[in-house]
Design a protein around this motif. Structure first.
Motif, PDB file in Angstrom:
ATOM      1  N   LEU A  97      34.952  45.419  41.058  1.00 27.29           N
ATOM      2  CA  LEU A  97      35.769  44.562  41.916  1.00 27.29           C
ATOM      3  C   LEU A  97      36.837  43.800  41.145  1.00 27.29           C
ATOM      4  O   LEU A  97      37.995  43.762  41.552  1.00 27.29           O
ATOM      5  CB  LEU A  97      34.863  43.581  42.677  1.00 27.29           C
ATOM      6  CG  LEU A  97      35.566  42.534  43.542  1.00 27.29           C
ATOM      7  CD1 LEU A  97      36.387  43.196  44.644  1.00 27.29           C
ATOM      8  CD2 LEU A  97      34.539  41.574  44.135  1.00 27.29           C
ATOM      9  N   HIS A  98      36.481  43.205  40.018  1.00 26.31           N
ATOM     10  CA  HIS A  98      37.428  42.351  39.300  1.00 26.31           C
ATOM     11  C   HIS A  98      38.578  43.124  38.648  1.00 26.31           C
ATOM     12  O   HIS A  98      39.548  42.523  38.207  1.00 26.31           O
ATOM     13  CB  HIS A  98      36.702  41.473  38.267  1.00 26.31           C
ATOM     14  CG  HIS A  98      35.985  42.248  37.205  1.00 26.31           C
ATOM     15  ND1 HIS A  98      34.757  42.843  37.423  1.00 26.31           N
ATOM     16  CD2 HIS A  98      36.320  42.516  35.930  1.00 26.31           C
ATOM     17  CE1 HIS A  98      34.374  43.452  36.314  1.00 26.31           C
ATOM     18  NE2 HIS A  98      35.302  43.268  35.397  1.00 26.31           N
ATOM     19  N   HIS A  99      38.506  44.461  38.622  1.00 27.09           N
ATOM     20  CA  HIS A  99      39.601  45.264  38.070  1.00 27.09           C
ATOM     21  C   HIS A  99      40.385  46.036  39.139  1.00 27.09           C
ATOM     22  O   HIS A  99      41.346  46.730  38.816  1.00 27.09           O
ATOM     23  CB  HIS A  99      39.081  46.260  37.032  1.00 27.09           C
ATOM     24  CG  HIS A  99      38.672  45.625  35.751  1.00 27.09           C
ATOM     25  ND1 HIS A  99      39.537  44.891  34.971  1.00 27.09           N
ATOM     26  CD2 HIS A  99      37.475  45.598  35.106  1.00 27.09           C
ATOM     27  CE1 HIS A  99      38.893  44.450  33.910  1.00 27.09           C
ATOM     28  NE2 HIS A  99      37.646  44.849  33.974  1.00 27.09           N
ATOM     29  N   ARG A 100      40.019  45.893  40.397  1.00 26.80           N
ATOM     30  CA  ARG A 100      40.671  46.691  41.443  1.00 26.80           C
ATOM     31  C   ARG A 100      42.134  46.335  41.639  1.00 26.80           C
ATOM     32  O   ARG A 100      42.971  47.218  41.851  1.00 26.80           O
ATOM     33  CB  ARG A 100      39.902  46.581  42.758  1.00 26.80           C
ATOM     34  CG  ARG A 100      38.597  47.341  42.681  1.00 26.80           C
ATOM     35  CD  ARG A 100      37.827  47.324  43.956  1.00 26.80           C
ATOM     36  NE  ARG A 100      36.539  47.960  43.705  1.00 26.80           N
ATOM     37  CZ  ARG A 100      35.456  47.753  44.420  1.00 26.80           C
ATOM     38  NH1 ARG A 100      35.511  46.960  45.483  1.00 26.80           N
ATOM     39  NH2 ARG A 100      34.341  48.357  44.107  1.00 26.80           N
ATOM     40  N   LEU A 156      40.861  36.799  33.290  1.00 27.22           N
ATOM     41  CA  LEU A 156      40.382  37.262  34.584  1.00 27.22           C
ATOM     42  C   LEU A 156      39.061  36.584  34.960  1.00 27.22           C
ATOM     43  O   LEU A 156      38.859  36.198  36.110  1.00 27.22           O
ATOM     44  CB  LEU A 156      40.205  38.780  34.548  1.00 27.22           C
ATOM     45  CG  LEU A 156      40.047  39.531  35.847  1.00 27.22           C
ATOM     46  CD1 LEU A 156      41.207  39.252  36.790  1.00 27.22           C
ATOM     47  CD2 LEU A 156      39.958  41.017  35.563  1.00 27.22           C
ATOM     48  N   ALA A 157      38.201  36.390  33.971  1.00 26.42           N
ATOM     49  CA  ALA A 157      36.909  35.730  34.226  1.00 26.42           C
ATOM     50  C   ALA A 157      37.085  34.240  34.504  1.00 26.42           C
ATOM     51  O   ALA A 157      36.410  33.676  35.366  1.00 26.42           O
ATOM     52  CB  ALA A 157      35.975  35.945  33.042  1.00 26.42           C
ATOM     53  N   PRO A 210      40.591  34.110  37.929  1.00 22.45           N
ATOM     54  CA  PRO A 210      40.889  35.438  38.487  1.00 22.45           C
ATOM     55  C   PRO A 210      42.110  35.473  39.399  1.00 22.45           C
ATOM     56  O   PRO A 210      42.939  36.377  39.270  1.00 22.45           O
ATOM     57  CB  PRO A 210      39.613  35.809  39.251  1.00 22.45           C
ATOM     58  CG  PRO A 210      38.852  34.547  39.416  1.00 22.45           C
ATOM     59  CD  PRO A 210      39.264  33.634  38.295  1.00 22.45           C
ATOM     60  N   LYS A 267      37.852  41.330  47.711  1.00 26.44           N
ATOM     61  CA  LYS A 267      36.587  40.583  47.761  1.00 26.44           C
ATOM     62  C   LYS A 267      35.995  40.657  49.177  1.00 26.44           C
ATOM     63  O   LYS A 267      34.796  40.857  49.346  1.00 26.44           O
ATOM     64  CB  LYS A 267      36.805  39.134  47.350  1.00 26.44           C
ATOM     65  CG  LYS A 267      35.517  38.378  47.125  1.00 26.44           C
ATOM     66  CD  LYS A 267      35.764  36.937  46.720  1.00 26.44           C
ATOM     67  CE  LYS A 267      36.475  36.867  45.393  1.00 26.44           C
ATOM     68  NZ  LYS A 267      36.654  35.492  44.921  1.00 26.44           N
ATOM     69  N   GLN A 323      45.450  37.558  38.306  1.00 26.90           N
ATOM     70  CA  GLN A 323      45.873  38.717  39.081  1.00 26.90           C
ATOM     71  C   GLN A 323      47.231  38.478  39.732  1.00 26.90           C
ATOM     72  O   GLN A 323      48.027  39.405  39.870  1.00 26.90           O
ATOM     73  CB  GLN A 323      44.797  39.079  40.097  1.00 26.90           C
ATOM     74  CG  GLN A 323      43.566  39.626  39.386  1.00 26.90           C
ATOM     75  CD  GLN A 323      42.415  39.964  40.304  1.00 26.90           C
ATOM     76  OE1 GLN A 323      42.347  39.534  41.444  1.00 26.90           O
ATOM     77  NE2 GLN A 323      41.487  40.733  39.785  1.00 26.90           N
ATOM     78  N   GLN A 377      40.715  40.152  30.101  1.00 29.13           N
ATOM     79  CA  GLN A 377      39.407  40.012  30.738  1.00 29.13           C
ATOM     80  C   GLN A 377      38.899  38.571  30.668  1.00 29.13           C
ATOM     81  O   GLN A 377      38.265  38.105  31.613  1.00 29.13           O
ATOM     82  CB  GLN A 377      38.402  40.981  30.118  1.00 29.13           C
ATOM     83  CG  GLN A 377      38.695  42.406  30.527  1.00 29.13           C
ATOM     84  CD  GLN A 377      37.722  43.400  29.953  1.00 29.13           C
ATOM     85  OE1 GLN A 377      37.284  43.292  28.820  1.00 29.13           O
ATOM     86  NE2 GLN A 377      37.393  44.410  30.753  1.00 29.13           N
ATOM     87  N   THR A 396      43.732  40.217  45.987  1.00 24.94           N
ATOM     88  CA  THR A 396      42.514  39.699  45.360  1.00 24.94           C
ATOM     89  C   THR A 396      41.513  39.271  46.420  1.00 24.94           C
ATOM     90  O   THR A 396      40.326  39.629  46.366  1.00 24.94           O
ATOM     91  CB  THR A 396      42.862  38.517  44.431  1.00 24.94           C
ATOM     92  OG1 THR A 396      43.782  38.979  43.430  1.00 24.94           O
ATOM     93  CG2 THR A 396      41.624  37.954  43.764  1.00 24.94           C
TER      94      THR A 396
END
Length: 174
Positions: free
Chosen positions: A147-150, A9-10, A13, A69, A17, A6, A65
């Motif tokens: 969204l950030h985990h899709r 990812l932050a 991203p 978005k 990904q 995480q 990704t």
């Protein structure tokens, strides 16, 4: 491990990904070769695994990704369930069909074979099988997952799907 993921990812991203996708595409291919085709380690096609990793990391990871978005920002209707349905419909008619075309074509090019032959043999049957799995997965993904985990959710489900794609790609038919 999840906390580290995480944080990455932050901070990065797209890179995170993309790398995750590369690893999981390669894993799907290993599952296909060892679990489905049962070729054994001595006959494992590492170039094939590398092609899957390359496609996952360089094409699918960044594309998915960016796509998620786009869907999040551009498809917003008055009703939440209508929004989810519109996102799934758009995902399955635009992204899934385009990605499958790109996947089969790029694999054929990297293998030195005919993209047309590969598409003629595998595209339509694989797209039909895609529609048996992914609309339900994406409906849940768009409804419940931030969204950030899709992409991660898609990548986890894709272990089985990529195993299938790798297998059909190696066979030339779906």
């Amino acid at each position: 491990m999840l906390r580290w993921y995480q944080m990455k990812l932050a901070s990065r991203p797209l890179l995170t990904q993309s790398v995750t996708t590369a690893v999981l595409f390669a894993t799907g291919d290993v599952m296909a070769q060892q679990g489905v085709e049962r070729v054994g380690l001595d006959k494992h096609n590492f170039a094939r695994t590398g092609r899957m990793a390359l496609y996952g990391g360089a094409v699918f990871g960044p594309a998915a990704t960016t796509w998620f978005k786009f869907l999040q920002n551009r498809i917003n209707l008055a009703n939440a369930n209508a929004t989810i349905a519109a996102r799934v419909l758009t995902d399955q008619t635009v992204f899934a069909s385009t990605n499958l075309f790109c996947f089969l074509s790029s694999m054929a090019i990297m293998e030195g074979t005919s993209p047309k032959d590969k598409l003629d043999a595998a595209y339509w049957p694989a797209l039909q099988k895609n529609w048996m799995l992914w609309p339900a997965v994406q409906a849940i993904n768009f409804k419940l997952v931030p969204l950030h985990h899709r992409v991660l959710v898609v990548n986890v489900v894709s272990l089985g799907w990529n195993c299938y794609l790798s297998y059909i790609n190696s066979q030339g038919k779906a």
